[in-house]
Design an enzyme around this catalytic site. Sequence first.
Site, PDB file in Angstrom:
ATOM      1  N   ASN A  37       0.756 -38.355 -51.226  1.00 40.72           N
ATOM      2  CA  ASN A  37       1.449 -37.036 -51.039  1.00 40.72           C
ATOM      3  C   ASN A  37       2.353 -36.596 -52.168  1.00 40.72           C
ATOM      4  O   ASN A  37       3.262 -35.868 -52.059  1.00 40.72           O
ATOM      5  CB  ASN A  37       1.866 -36.883 -49.696  1.00 40.72           C
ATOM      6  CG  ASN A  37       2.618 -35.495 -49.112  1.00 40.72           C
ATOM      7  OD1 ASN A  37       1.771 -34.409 -49.529  1.00 40.72           O
ATOM      8  ND2 ASN A  37       3.531 -35.349 -48.499  1.00 40.72           N
ATOM      9  N   SER A 126      15.708 -40.556 -40.098  1.00 40.41           N
ATOM     10  CA  SER A 126      15.866 -39.254 -40.191  1.00 40.41           C
ATOM     11  C   SER A 126      16.711 -38.651 -38.746  1.00 40.41           C
ATOM     12  O   SER A 126      16.858 -39.507 -37.797  1.00 40.41           O
ATOM     13  CB  SER A 126      14.249 -38.688 -40.008  1.00 40.41           C
ATOM     14  OG  SER A 126      14.301 -37.347 -39.165  1.00 40.41           O
ATOM     15  N   TYR A 152       5.552 -39.464 -35.176  1.00 38.63           N
ATOM     16  CA  TYR A 152       6.180 -39.432 -36.547  1.00 38.63           C
ATOM     17  C   TYR A 152       7.796 -40.056 -36.330  1.00 38.63           C
ATOM     18  O   TYR A 152       8.166 -41.012 -37.093  1.00 38.63           O
ATOM     19  CB  TYR A 152       6.394 -38.067 -37.368  1.00 38.63           C
ATOM     20  CG  TYR A 152       7.569 -38.051 -38.259  1.00 38.63           C
ATOM     21  CD1 TYR A 152       7.460 -38.919 -39.588  1.00 38.63           C
ATOM     22  CD2 TYR A 152       8.539 -37.319 -38.061  1.00 38.63           C
ATOM     23  CE1 TYR A 152       8.345 -38.753 -40.510  1.00 38.63           C
ATOM     24  CE2 TYR A 152       9.601 -37.114 -39.142  1.00 38.63           C
ATOM     25  CZ  TYR A 152       9.479 -37.985 -40.330  1.00 38.63           C
ATOM     26  OH  TYR A 152      10.610 -38.154 -40.987  1.00 38.63           O
ATOM     27  N   LYS A 156      10.071 -43.540 -37.075  1.00 35.30           N
ATOM     28  CA  LYS A 156      11.379 -43.527 -37.716  1.00 35.30           C
ATOM     29  C   LYS A 156      12.141 -44.477 -36.831  1.00 35.30           C
ATOM     30  O   LYS A 156      12.890 -45.429 -37.064  1.00 35.30           O
ATOM     31  CB  LYS A 156      11.964 -42.396 -37.749  1.00 35.30           C
ATOM     32  CG  LYS A 156      11.241 -41.566 -39.142  1.00 35.30           C
ATOM     33  CD  LYS A 156      11.554 -42.283 -40.460  1.00 35.30           C
ATOM     34  CE  LYS A 156      10.582 -41.608 -41.410  1.00 35.30           C
ATOM     35  NZ  LYS A 156      10.698 -42.415 -42.799  1.00 35.30           N
ATOM     36  N   ARG A 234      19.712 -25.467 -38.321  1.00 37.32           N
ATOM     37  CA  ARG A 234      19.350 -26.557 -39.066  1.00 37.32           C
ATOM     38  C   ARG A 234      20.395 -26.990 -39.956  1.00 37.32           C
ATOM     39  O   ARG A 234      21.048 -26.134 -40.433  1.00 37.32           O
ATOM     40  CB  ARG A 234      18.029 -26.833 -39.537  1.00 37.32           C
ATOM     41  CG  ARG A 234      16.788 -26.894 -38.522  1.00 37.32           C
ATOM     42  CD  ARG A 234      16.708 -27.890 -37.866  1.00 37.32           C
ATOM     43  NE  ARG A 234      15.572 -28.071 -36.962  1.00 37.32           N
ATOM     44  CZ  ARG A 234      15.620 -27.294 -35.784  1.00 37.32           C
ATOM     45  NH1 ARG A 234      16.917 -26.652 -35.402  1.00 37.32           N
ATOM     46  NH2 ARG A 234      14.547 -27.345 -35.072  1.00 37.32           N
TER      47      ARG A 234
HETATM   48  N1  UFG Z   1      10.393 -22.870 -39.062  1.00 40.98           N
HETATM   49  C1  UFG Z   1       9.700 -21.592 -39.008  1.00 40.98           C
HETATM   50  N2  UFG Z   1       8.778 -21.404 -39.618  1.00 40.98           N
HETATM   51  C2  UFG Z   1       8.133 -22.477 -40.477  1.00 40.98           C
HETATM   52  C3  UFG Z   1       8.591 -23.549 -40.555  1.00 40.98           C
HETATM   53  C4  UFG Z   1       9.576 -23.870 -39.796  1.00 40.98           C
HETATM   54  O1  UFG Z   1      10.368 -20.893 -38.258  1.00 40.98           O
HETATM   55  O2  UFG Z   1       7.124 -21.803 -41.006  1.00 40.98           O
HETATM   56  C5  UFG Z   1      11.543 -23.125 -38.282  1.00 40.98           C
HETATM   57  C6  UFG Z   1      11.490 -24.241 -37.355  1.00 40.98           C
HETATM   58  O3  UFG Z   1      11.051 -23.924 -36.251  1.00 40.98           O
HETATM   59  C7  UFG Z   1      13.150 -24.772 -37.362  1.00 40.98           C
HETATM   60  C8  UFG Z   1      13.421 -24.654 -38.799  1.00 40.98           C
HETATM   61  O4  UFG Z   1      12.710 -23.792 -39.357  1.00 40.98           O
HETATM   62  O5  UFG Z   1      13.921 -24.136 -36.695  1.00 40.98           O
HETATM   63  C9  UFG Z   1      13.327 -25.921 -39.605  1.00 40.98           C
HETATM   64  O6  UFG Z   1      12.078 -26.549 -39.618  1.00 40.98           O
HETATM   65  P1  UFG Z   1      11.562 -27.524 -40.544  1.00 40.98           P
HETATM   66  O7  UFG Z   1       9.827 -27.839 -40.038  1.00 40.98           O
HETATM   67  O8  UFG Z   1      11.729 -27.208 -41.885  1.00 40.98           O
HETATM   68  O9  UFG Z   1      12.432 -28.875 -40.031  1.00 40.98           O
HETATM   69  P2  UFG Z   1      12.632 -29.470 -38.830  1.00 40.98           P
HETATM   70  O10 UFG Z   1      14.105 -29.522 -38.580  1.00 40.98           O
HETATM   71  O11 UFG Z   1      11.573 -29.216 -37.892  1.00 40.98           O
HETATM   72  O12 UFG Z   1      12.049 -30.913 -39.235  1.00 40.98           O
HETATM   73  C10 UFG Z   1      12.928 -31.840 -40.061  1.00 40.98           C
HETATM   74  C11 UFG Z   1      11.852 -32.713 -40.649  1.00 40.98           C
HETATM   75  C12 UFG Z   1      11.285 -33.719 -39.968  1.00 40.98           C
HETATM   76  C13 UFG Z   1      12.265 -34.451 -38.914  1.00 40.98           C
HETATM   77  C14 UFG Z   1      13.041 -33.241 -38.196  1.00 40.98           C
HETATM   78  C15 UFG Z   1      14.213 -33.655 -37.364  1.00 40.98           C
HETATM   79  O13 UFG Z   1      11.099 -32.094 -41.751  1.00 40.98           O
HETATM   80  O14 UFG Z   1      10.951 -34.817 -40.742  1.00 40.98           O
HETATM   81  O15 UFG Z   1      13.949 -32.478 -39.280  1.00 40.98           O
HETATM   82  O16 UFG Z   1      15.139 -34.236 -37.726  1.00 40.98           O
HETATM   83  F1  UFG Z   1      11.704 -35.306 -38.221  1.00 40.98           F
END
Ligand code: UFG
Length: 347
Positions: A37, A126, A152, A156, A234
């Site tokens: 990746n 994470s 996933y 972790k 976040r």
């Molecule tokens: N989101 C959208 N649209 C998208 C992608 C994300 O609205 O296309 C929102 C999600 O719903 C969330 C926020 O943006 O509210 C952040 O989403 P991400 O996917 O960027 O990140 P996450 O917090 O879901 O995930 C991250 C890491 C994971 C980890 C997780 C928890 O990518 O590896 O935090 O720590 F597991």
Amino acid sequence: MSKEVLVTGGAGFIGSHTVIQLTQAGYTPIIVDNFSNSSPVCLTRLEEITGQKIKYYEADILDTPALSEIFKKHDFQFVIHFAALKAVGESVSVPLKYYKVNVGGTVNLVEVMSQYGCKNLIFSSSATVYGAPQYLPLDEVHPTGVGITNPYGQTKHVNECVLRDLAKSDSEWNIVLLRYFNPVGAHKSGMIGEDPKDIPNNLMPYVSQTAIGRRECLSVFGSDYDTPDGTGVRDYIHVVDLAEGHVKALNKLEESCGLKVYNLGTGNGYSVLDIVNAFSKASGKEVPYKLVGRRAGDVASCYSDPALAKTELNWVAERGLDEMCEDAWHWQSKNPNGFETPPPGKL
Ligand code: UFG
């Protein structure tokens, strides 16, 4: 002599930024990556940025003989273990692949480390290990392993358990578990950055690919959360701040610290719409979006208490949201197709 640090996954997003910080701090990083990746082009960029030759091996962490050969050739004092699969959705459809690479790969690696007498490790964990937050901000004593919604995240958590047990069984091991929140941004040069191979799962790369015109419209997953604007909140952290945290963690290992756990986050929560607005401002581009339903497994809010890393590692995140977006945009606009973008003049 400069100390050699094995960096698994060193051509990846966080790994590559950490390699730069390591060279600046006087360490010699040696990369192991299978490019599943990531792109070898990143290595050339690292050499341009650092002005140094970067040694690397194309190898898989599941390939024990290959790892052994690499350990034979070097005198590693430390290992930083980034290499892992990280697509949350994919992990639900192919869980065994995730357990094999993420858990099996870690077990392999620490076995080889043990054989060669290298017992200093930083592990990429994470915030996902906290599951659905029972309180906010999340500190390191918040329960872990409860309510994790995907394989996933489980890998972790399991890796944390494996490494804790290992440290308990042998006091020569020094292990720092770093719990990352949401890494974004890119190196100031705009020469390296996040380059997902498929449609991005994460918010920031999706937003920046939308701004550059590779994607039509961002889907905002959920607008009815109990947050100020209804969208998910976040703790976004600049990847260079995160990389600096690894150098601080190496200093900790140098003190023979045993097992330690630190959050690496800013402590600030931003919503999806905050990100869209900040990115539009930084890029001068509109980011078209539509509000859609929640994504399975998402929580309303997740942000860190970063106080422990401040006290014990002397580390704080210094870069704010505007800088995260500016640097992400600089990388994206210089490299519209990521590392595959042809150099100027060759279009
Ligand atoms: N989101 C959208 N649209 C998208 C992608 C994300 O609205 O296309 C929102 C999600 O719903 C969330 C926020 O943006 O509210 C952040 O989403 P991400 O996917 O960027 O990140 P996450 O917090 O879901 O995930 C991250 C890491 C994971 C980890 C997780 C928890 O990518 O590896 O935090 O720590 F597991």
